[in-house]
Scaffold this active site. Structure first.
Site, PDB file in Angstrom:
ATOM      1  N   GLY A  10     -18.920  -6.615  46.951  1.00 10.64           N
ATOM      2  CA  GLY A  10     -20.119  -5.780  46.997  1.00 10.64           C
ATOM      3  C   GLY A  10     -19.788  -4.300  46.961  1.00 10.64           C
ATOM      4  CB  THR A  11     -17.196  -2.295  48.697  1.00  7.56           C
ATOM      5  OG1 THR A  11     -17.588  -2.769  49.987  1.00  7.56           O
ATOM      6  CG2 THR A  11     -16.760  -0.849  48.783  1.00  7.56           C
TER       7      THR A  11
ATOM      8  CD  GLN B 112     -25.861  -9.429  54.567  1.00  4.62           C
ATOM      9  OE1 GLN B 112     -26.054 -10.588  54.956  1.00  4.62           O
ATOM     10  NE2 GLN B 112     -24.769  -8.773  54.896  1.00  4.62           N
TER      11      GLN B 112
ATOM     12  CB  CYS C 107     -17.530  -0.057  70.239  1.00  8.73           C
ATOM     13  SG  CYS C 107     -19.009  -1.018  70.382  1.00  8.73           S
TER      14      CYS C 107
ATOM     15  CB  THR D 193      -4.526 -10.285  35.868  1.00  8.31           C
ATOM     16  OG1 THR D 193      -3.684  -9.580  34.960  1.00  8.31           O
ATOM     17  CG2 THR D 193      -4.451 -11.776  35.600  1.00  8.31           C
TER      18      THR D 193
ATOM     19  CG  ASN E 171     -26.234  -4.501  56.189  1.00  7.83           C
ATOM     20  OD1 ASN E 171     -26.983  -3.786  55.526  1.00  7.83           O
ATOM     21  ND2 ASN E 171     -25.334  -4.018  56.990  1.00  7.83           N
TER      22      ASN E 171
ATOM     23  CB  ALA F 206     -17.829 -14.696  46.546  1.00  2.50           C
ATOM     24  CG  HIS F 207     -17.309 -11.911  52.010  1.00  2.00           C
ATOM     25  ND1 HIS F 207     -17.592 -11.597  53.312  1.00  2.00           N
ATOM     26  CD2 HIS F 207     -17.402 -10.756  51.314  1.00  2.00           C
ATOM     27  CE1 HIS F 207     -17.838 -10.289  53.403  1.00  2.00           C
ATOM     28  NE2 HIS F 207     -17.727  -9.764  52.202  1.00  2.00           N
TER      29      HIS F 207
HETATM   30  N1  PLP Z   1     -23.689  -4.378  50.895  1.00  2.61           N
HETATM   31  C1  PLP Z   1     -24.190  -5.058  51.942  1.00  2.61           C
HETATM   32  C2  PLP Z   1     -25.654  -5.087  52.173  1.00  2.61           C
HETATM   33  C3  PLP Z   1     -23.320  -5.740  52.802  1.00  2.61           C
HETATM   34  O1  PLP Z   1     -23.817  -6.417  53.829  1.00  2.61           O
HETATM   35  C4  PLP Z   1     -21.926  -5.690  52.537  1.00  2.61           C
HETATM   36  C5  PLP Z   1     -20.969  -6.366  53.436  1.00  2.61           C
HETATM   37  O2  PLP Z   1     -21.126  -6.400  54.634  1.00  2.61           O
HETATM   38  C6  PLP Z   1     -21.478  -4.975  51.428  1.00  2.61           C
HETATM   39  C7  PLP Z   1     -22.387  -4.331  50.619  1.00  2.61           C
HETATM   40  C8  PLP Z   1     -20.016  -4.911  51.083  1.00  2.61           C
HETATM   41  O3  PLP Z   1     -19.622  -6.090  50.457  1.00  2.61           O
HETATM   42  P1  PLP Z   1     -18.067  -6.499  50.390  1.00  2.61           P
HETATM   43  O4  PLP Z   1     -17.682  -6.910  51.775  1.00  2.61           O
HETATM   44  O5  PLP Z   1     -18.023  -7.642  49.437  1.00  2.61           O
HETATM   45  O6  PLP Z   1     -17.329  -5.323  49.891  1.00  2.61           O
END
Ligand code: PLP
Length: 372
Positions: free
Chosen positions: A69-70, A174, A320, A232, A146, A195-196
């Site tokens: 996602g990032t 999410q 924290c 790759t 999230n 995917a995770h």
């Molecule tokens: N965007 C949202 C809404 C998320 O909840 C997260 C992960 O917590 C991310 C992006 C980032 O995804 P990734 O962990 O695959 O980089």
């Protein structure tokens, strides 16, 4: 183990583990190699692309694989450097993989504005409209949050944006497996998944794009992924993600029902032992199974530590550090008072959680919340 932190990450589906293990072991060819071993890996990757395209209602031609996602969010936002316009509109409750990138992009001449959300975490459409500029290239709004699970009206935002020639990106990390997704219907120009979050592996994600010309390569090197993402491919992870996506959308209504039931049971039982709790976020427009719950009079780091000792895993949005606790920015944007903010836990249930597990959680919470 009592795992109620599925919004942080999900365990791998057993079929995904098996598939990935077999691919790691036997299908090790480089997908770019033209010999049989390479072609075999390439086929696996394309099969995954089809599975994902089917799961989210788009053509497989419009999907590339990323590291998660990032990276998907980064690639969309950084691509705006190639746009004639130089303003991005987003909102206060996006993930840091959007907000921190926007901050960084200022150094490169891309400006941004953020739109407020109401007490339920819903974006203000009126404010969004008022903050659109002539120079606005992109609006980035997540499909669901999230921390609180609130679902944003992305389809409505797309209509407003497209009426003014503005592109729309939605971070839907999410959402897969928790709500029906049809990206074509939503109409977004870019869409991120990871995917995770849907019982697939970590370190692999998806970026959907409507128009290839509006996306730039973020990782430069070879010509993989239509020249849009060099490196790759991780065949096993990509295959695992494809299978996880296929499983995520299978019997989706049943899965949603299960999550709603678990959530309801938890709340009913919690009411009986601690009626003072507060739920944050929208009560209806929300992801099933994601609950942000405040426990007035208890700090969330204290609650988390106590739960951890009983093998119960949840999370809090507060940061924290050295005994100090900083309120969650997302809950702050919902105008939650700081003392309630730092008393908040996120419970994110999964389809394999059981009512017995919920009862165990309630028993432990009862001990913690009612012992003083
Ligand atoms: N965007 C949202 C809404 C998320 O909840 C997260 C992960 O917590 C991310 C992006 C980032 O995804 P990734 O962990 O695959 O980089």
């Amino acid at each position: 183990m009592y795992y109620f932190d599925h919004s942080a990450t999900t365990p791998l589906h057993p079929d995904v583990v098996e598939l990935m293990h077999n691919i790691q072991k036997y299908k090790f060819g480089n997908p770019s190699s033209t010999h049989k071993k390479g072609r075999e890996a390439k086929l696996i990757i394309e099969n995954s692309r089809n599975q994902i395209a089917h799961a989210i209602g788009v053509s497989s031609k419009n999907i590339i694989f990323t590291s998660g996602g990032t990276e998907s969010n980064n690639q969309v936002l950084w691509s705006m450097l190639g746009n004639k316009k130089s303003h991005i509109l987003s909102n206060y409750i996006e993930h840091p993989a959007v907000l921190n990138v926007l901050q960084y992009l200022k150094n490169y001449g891309i400006d941004h504005d953020l739109v407020s959300v109401d007490n339920n975490g819903l974006i203000s459409i009126q404010e969004l409209k008022s903050k659109i500029k002539k120079d606005t290239a992109l609006i980035s709004v997540m499909l669901a949050n999230n921390e609180i699970g609130t679902i944003q009206p992305v389809e409505e935002i797309v209509k407003i944006a497209h009426g003014k020639g503005i592109l729309v990106h939605s971070d839907a990390v999410q959402c897969l497996g928790k709500m029906h997704i049809n990206v074509d219907k939503i109409g977004a120009d870019f869409f991120s998944l990871s995917a995770h979050k849907f019982y697939g592996p970590k370190g692999v994600g998806i970026l959907y794009f409507k128009n290839r010309k509006l996306l730039s390569s973020f990782i430069i090197g070879g010509s993989q992924e239509k020249n849009l993402r060099a490196g790759t491919e991780d065949t096993a992870s990509i295959a695992g993600m494809g299978l996880a996506a296929e499983i995520a959308v299978k019997n989706l209504s049943q899965k949603v029902k299960t999550l709603v039931k678990i959530e309801k049971e938890f709340l009913n039982r919690l009411k009986a032992i601690y009626p003072k709790f507060i739920i944050n976020g929208h009560k209806e427009r929300k992801l099933p199974g994601v609950l942000s719950v405040s426990f007035p009079d208890f700090r969330s780091d204290f609650l988390m530590a106590k739960l951890d000792r009983e093998n119960i895993y949840v999370s809090n949005g507060a940061a924290c550090g050295s005994g100090d606790i900083k309120p969650s920015k997302i809950l702050k944007a919902l105008s939650l008072k700081d003392e309630i903010n730092i008393s908040t836990l996120r419970f994110s249930f999964g389809v394999t959680n059981t009512i017995d597990e919920i009862q165990y959680l309630i028993n432990v919470l009862n001990k913690i919340l009612n012992q003083r």
